[in-house]
Write an enzyme that holds these catalytic residues in place. Structure first.
Site, PDB file in Angstrom:
ATOM      1  N   GLY A  46     -18.364 -19.117   0.456  1.00 49.64           N
ATOM      2  CA  GLY A  46     -19.560 -18.331   0.729  1.00 49.64           C
ATOM      3  C   GLY A  46     -19.242 -16.855   0.683  1.00 49.64           C
ATOM      4  N   GLN A  51     -20.282  -8.190   3.058  1.00 48.53           N
ATOM      5  CA  GLN A  51     -18.848  -8.172   2.747  1.00 48.53           C
ATOM      6  C   GLN A  51     -18.503  -7.326   1.530  1.00 48.53           C
ATOM      7  OE1 GLN A  51     -18.746 -12.693   3.132  1.00 48.53           O
ATOM      8  NE2 GLN A  51     -16.679 -12.167   3.793  1.00 48.53           N
ATOM      9  N   CYS A  92     -12.274 -16.499   6.768  1.00 52.58           N
ATOM     10  CA  CYS A  92     -13.226 -15.528   6.215  1.00 52.58           C
ATOM     11  C   CYS A  92     -12.508 -14.675   5.184  1.00 52.58           C
ATOM     12  CB  CYS A  92     -13.773 -14.641   7.341  1.00 52.58           C
ATOM     13  SG  CYS A  92     -14.980 -13.424   6.771  1.00 52.58           S
ATOM     14  N   LEU A  93     -13.166 -14.438   4.059  1.00 55.16           N
ATOM     15  CA  LEU A  93     -12.568 -13.606   3.010  1.00 55.16           C
ATOM     16  C   LEU A  93     -12.328 -12.177   3.499  1.00 55.16           C
ATOM     17  CD1 LEU A  93     -14.675 -14.855  -0.043  1.00 55.16           C
ATOM     18  CD2 LEU A  93     -12.266 -15.392   0.457  1.00 55.16           C
ATOM     19  N   HIS A 134     -22.052 -19.038   9.439  1.00 58.66           N
ATOM     20  CA  HIS A 134     -21.035 -17.987   9.265  1.00 58.66           C
ATOM     21  C   HIS A 134     -21.604 -16.823   8.430  1.00 58.66           C
ATOM     22  CE1 HIS A 134     -16.695 -16.783   8.326  1.00 58.66           C
ATOM     23  NE2 HIS A 134     -17.352 -16.165   7.364  1.00 58.66           N
ATOM     24  N   GLU A 135     -22.300 -17.159   7.333  1.00 58.61           N
ATOM     25  CA  GLU A 135     -22.845 -16.117   6.447  1.00 58.61           C
ATOM     26  C   GLU A 135     -23.995 -15.361   7.113  1.00 58.61           C
ATOM     27  OE1 GLU A 135     -20.948 -15.530   4.237  1.00 58.61           O
ATOM     28  OE2 GLU A 135     -19.988 -17.453   3.858  1.00 58.61           O
ATOM     29  N   HIS A 138     -22.716 -12.709   9.279  1.00 61.26           N
ATOM     30  CA  HIS A 138     -22.319 -11.497   8.545  1.00 61.26           C
ATOM     31  C   HIS A 138     -23.511 -10.561   8.368  1.00 61.26           C
ATOM     32  CE1 HIS A 138     -18.137 -11.957   7.360  1.00 61.26           C
ATOM     33  NE2 HIS A 138     -18.326 -13.140   6.796  1.00 61.26           N
TER      34      HIS A 138
HETATM   35  O1  GNR Z   1     -14.306 -19.261   2.138  1.00 59.65           O
HETATM   36  C1  GNR Z   1     -14.677 -19.404   3.306  1.00 59.65           C
HETATM   37  N1  GNR Z   1     -14.314 -20.516   3.977  1.00 59.65           N
HETATM   38  C2  GNR Z   1     -14.814 -20.864   5.212  1.00 59.65           C
HETATM   39  C3  GNR Z   1     -14.187 -21.893   5.897  1.00 59.65           C
HETATM   40  C4  GNR Z   1     -14.656 -22.306   7.116  1.00 59.65           C
HETATM   41  C5  GNR Z   1     -15.754 -21.694   7.664  1.00 59.65           C
HETATM   42  C6  GNR Z   1     -16.388 -20.664   7.009  1.00 59.65           C
HETATM   43  C7  GNR Z   1     -15.923 -20.249   5.786  1.00 59.65           C
HETATM   44  S1  GNR Z   1     -16.747 -18.982   4.931  1.00 59.65           S
HETATM   45  C8  GNR Z   1     -15.445 -18.330   3.976  1.00 59.65           C
HETATM   46  C9  GNR Z   1     -15.980 -17.295   3.002  1.00 59.65           C
HETATM   47  C10 GNR Z   1     -16.504 -16.125   3.783  1.00 59.65           C
HETATM   48  O2  GNR Z   1     -15.815 -15.341   4.359  1.00 59.65           O
HETATM   49  N2  GNR Z   1     -17.790 -16.009   3.862  1.00 59.65           N
HETATM   50  O3  GNR Z   1     -18.335 -15.032   4.574  1.00 59.65           O
HETATM   51 NI    NI Z   2     -16.891 -14.560   6.109  1.00 55.67          NI
END
Ligand code: GNR
Ligand code: NI
Length: 177
Positions: A46, A51, A92-93, A134-135, A138
């Site tokens: 995601g 980001q 998270c990236l 999670h997104e 953000h």
């Molecule tokens: O790549 C991602 N893997 C992930 C793994 C577990 C829970 C959430 C994520 S999201 C993350 C990509 C990201 O940072 N999205 O904002």
């Molecule tokens: Ni993230």
């Protein structure tokens, strides 16, 4: 299409609250394409516009094994979240190399516009439900490490700042060559 730079924690811009997208026009379509390219290139499941330092309510997701099922959520809103919750290991990236448990609803229902500007409703459970929550965090300026204890968060902050200083040094040497 072009790949965009992903902001790394701790960066104050990650705490910006995104504004609604005003219309799904050519600019937004380019942005969606760039976000998908950036997410796939980084092997993420995601990516939120926040980001890449764009503060509009836009996320891309692909939790498929084959990486060929892109989901585009424009102006997403969680309209229902299960009372049932579970702790999942998250990454998270924008917080590279850090993984920890976060409690989230096991299922959610989201309404959003798709890449063509059509209204869609997405019912999600499992990894997709985790990723959506999670997104959407953000877009509210929230990074998953904010659910961890201040001690853990401060350790993560120090570790990433140190890594970023080391990378900067290497980049500088590269530039002089
Ligand atoms: O790549 C991602 N893997 C992930 C793994 C577990 C829970 C959430 C994520 S999201 C993350 C990509 C990201 O940072 N999205 O904002
Ligand atoms: Ni993230």
């Amino acid at each position: 299409m072009s790949k965009r730079t992903i902001l790394s924690y701790p960066d104050a811009r990650l705490h910006t609250v995104a504004k609604p997208v005003q219309g799904v026009d050519a600019r937004i379509k380019t942005l969606v394409a760039d976000m998908l390219e950036t997410m796939y290139d980084a092997n993420g499941i995601g990516l939120a516009a926040t980001q890449i330092d764009v503060h509009e309510r836009l996320v891309v997701i692909d939790v498929s094994e084959e990486r060929n099922e892109p989901l585009v959520l424009i102006n997403p809103e969680i309209v229902w979240a299960s009372d049932e919750k579970v702790v999942n290991e998250e990454g998270c990236l924008s917080v590279p190399g850090i993984y920890d448990g976060v409690e989230r609803s096991t299922a959610v229902r989201v309404t959003a516009l798709d890449a063509e500007g059509e209204l869609q409703t997405v019912e999600a459970e499992g990894l997709l439900a985790v990723c959506i929550q999670h997104e959407l965090d953000h877009l509210l300026g929230k990074v998953f490490v904010e659910y961890l204890s201040p001690l853990k968060r401060n350790r993560i902050k120090s570790k990433l700042l140190k890594q970023q200083r080391e990378e900067q040094k290497l980049d500088q040497r590269e530039g002089r060559r």
